[in-house]
Design a protein around this motif. Structure first.
Motif, PDB file in Angstrom:
ATOM      1  N   ALA A 104       0.930  -1.288  -0.028  1.00 41.89           N
ATOM      2  CA  ALA A 104      -0.087   0.018   0.219  1.00 41.89           C
ATOM      3  C   ALA A 104       0.904   1.439   0.121  1.00 41.89           C
ATOM      4  N   ALA A 105       1.771   1.354   0.883  1.00 43.88           N
ATOM      5  CA  ALA A 105       2.827   2.328   1.084  1.00 43.88           C
ATOM      6  C   ALA A 105       3.586   2.457  -0.317  1.00 43.88           C
ATOM      7  N   TYR A 106       4.155   1.610  -0.764  1.00 41.52           N
ATOM      8  CA  TYR A 106       4.869   1.609  -2.101  1.00 41.52           C
ATOM      9  C   TYR A 106       4.068   2.245  -3.296  1.00 41.52           C
ATOM     10  N   VAL A 107       2.882   1.377  -3.639  1.00 43.08           N
ATOM     11  CA  VAL A 107       2.155   1.846  -4.766  1.00 43.08           C
ATOM     12  C   VAL A 107       1.539   3.105  -4.568  1.00 43.08           C
ATOM     13  N   ALA A 108       1.149   3.665  -3.488  1.00 45.02           N
ATOM     14  CA  ALA A 108       0.503   5.009  -3.451  1.00 45.02           C
ATOM     15  C   ALA A 108       1.828   6.084  -3.513  1.00 45.02           C
ATOM     16  N   ARG A 109       2.996   5.666  -2.918  1.00 43.67           N
ATOM     17  CA  ARG A 109       4.040   6.678  -2.867  1.00 43.67           C
ATOM     18  C   ARG A 109       4.781   6.914  -3.964  1.00 43.67           C
ATOM     19  N   TYR A 110       5.087   5.533  -4.336  1.00 41.20           N
ATOM     20  CA  TYR A 110       6.204   5.341  -5.547  1.00 41.20           C
ATOM     21  C   TYR A 110       5.687   4.880  -6.803  1.00 41.20           C
ATOM     22  N   GLY A 111       5.062   3.658  -6.763  1.00 39.63           N
ATOM     23  CA  GLY A 111       4.822   2.886  -7.818  1.00 39.63           C
ATOM     24  C   GLY A 111       3.903   3.653  -8.775  1.00 39.63           C
ATOM     25  N   ILE A 112       2.740   4.222  -8.173  1.00 36.98           N
ATOM     26  CA  ILE A 112       1.610   5.123  -9.263  1.00 36.98           C
ATOM     27  C   ILE A 112       2.293   6.300  -9.782  1.00 36.98           C
ATOM     28  N   PRO A 113       2.874   7.117  -8.887  1.00 33.91           N
ATOM     29  CA  PRO A 113       3.648   8.262  -9.273  1.00 33.91           C
ATOM     30  C   PRO A 113       4.593   7.982 -10.411  1.00 33.91           C
ATOM     31  N   GLN A 114       5.282   7.134 -10.405  1.00 39.01           N
ATOM     32  CA  GLN A 114       6.384   6.575 -11.291  1.00 39.01           C
ATOM     33  C   GLN A 114       5.890   5.803 -12.399  1.00 39.01           C
ATOM     34  N   GLY A 115       4.534   5.774 -12.447  1.00 36.25           N
ATOM     35  CA  GLY A 115       4.152   4.712 -13.656  1.00 36.25           C
ATOM     36  C   GLY A 115       4.369   3.438 -13.643  1.00 36.25           C
ATOM     37  N   ARG A 116       4.858   2.630 -12.644  1.00 41.37           N
ATOM     38  CA  ARG A 116       5.375   1.499 -12.653  1.00 41.37           C
ATOM     39  C   ARG A 116       4.402   0.119 -12.339  1.00 41.37           C
TER      40      ARG A 116
END
Length: 278
Positions: A104-116
């Motif tokens: 949850a933390a990774y996807v919200a803070r890094y994964g979605i903003p980076q388009g990964r």
């Protein structure tokens, strides 16, 4: 061994199996285990043509036993460091228990903003928060988590036998099919890690309010939970996750335990594959 070094100097162990041009699935393990807890899933999805990746959280498994950063912020940053190092794109991120909080933390803070990230899966996961608070009065009292800390400090080895032998896999239920090798493997994974990481990690998985992380996850997200989860009660976790996530599918398994990914792997793997391919 395959490792990366994060910006704060922590060495993180990871596995990266399969064709590098295949769609990647990254697995995030629970407390106090390691990437080995995903063996049944990694072999299954590798056989189905995916690239499979898993890492040992800092202080766990084969990653460095540092004395700092045992919190959800660092867990997410470490996962991001692995994903960026391997340049994972269009990835599925699957997390179990504490690993679900990490997802949850990774996807919200890094994964979605980076388009990964393409999709996410939370299995028996801890968000939005395990602790009883004014916002979530159905949570567990702080005394439960103080008890876990006391057990880790007093006799970690014995505690790491008792938990898998009892509530984690539902082996304490009448008529349960108790699998001694599963208990042994849980103990082995736990004892590979750092007592300090395990002790401090209890605060991370119990007291981190991830409401805003869940609200920010716009990719399709599968929420899986057993209604006989004695570790992370489903009504305070899976049900609330599905309410907070903008694009969630919820499935509750009748009679399944917290450790259902291991003891019910055949069922879970099929459902995960259907979601990923759907």
């Amino acid at each position: 061994m395959s490792t990366i070094t994060t910006q704060d100097g922590t060495e993180i162990f990871y596995k990266d199996w399969g064709p590098k041009d295949a769609q990647p699935i990254m697995f995030h393990h629970g407390w106090p285990l390691s990437s080995d807890d995903w063996d049944a899933q990694m072999l299954f999805f590798l056989a189905n043509g995916f690239r499979v990746v898993a890492h040992d959280r800092r202080g766990h498994g084969r990653s460095a036993q540092v004395d700092f950063g045992h919190d959800m912020n660092h867990y997410a940053a470490d996962a991001a460091a692995v994903a960026e190092h391997l340049d994972l794109r269009n990835a599925i991120h699957i997390g179990h228990s504490t690993g679900g909080g990490e997802v949850a933390a990774y996807v919200a803070r890094y994964g979605i903003p980076q388009g990964r990230v393409a999709k996410a899966v939370l299995v028996s996961a801890v968000p939005p928060i395990m602790l009883k608070t004014d916002r979530y009065p159905g949570g567990l009292p702080i005394e439960v988590f103080d008890g876990l800390r006391s057990a880790v400090a007093a006799n970690r080895s014995q505690f790491f036998r008792d938990l898998p032998a009892g509530p984690f896999y539902g082996f304490n239920r009448p008529g349960a099919d108790v699998k001694e090798a599963v208990i042994d493997n849980w103990w082995r994974q736990g004892m590979m890690g750092s007592a300090l990481a395990h002790y401090q990690g209890i605060k991370a998985f119990s007291e981190t309010d991830q409401t805003e992380d869940l609200k920010a996850i716009t990719v399709p997200t599968l929420v899986l939970h057993g209604n006989d989860d004695q570790v992370v009660p489903y009504k305070n976790a899976g049900v609330l996750q599905a309410e907070l996530l903008p694009n969630a599918t919820l499935k509750i398994y009748e009679g399944y335990s917290h450790g259902m990914l291991t003891v019910n792997a055949e069922v879970l793997n099929a459902d995960l594959l259907a979601f990923i391919r759907g």
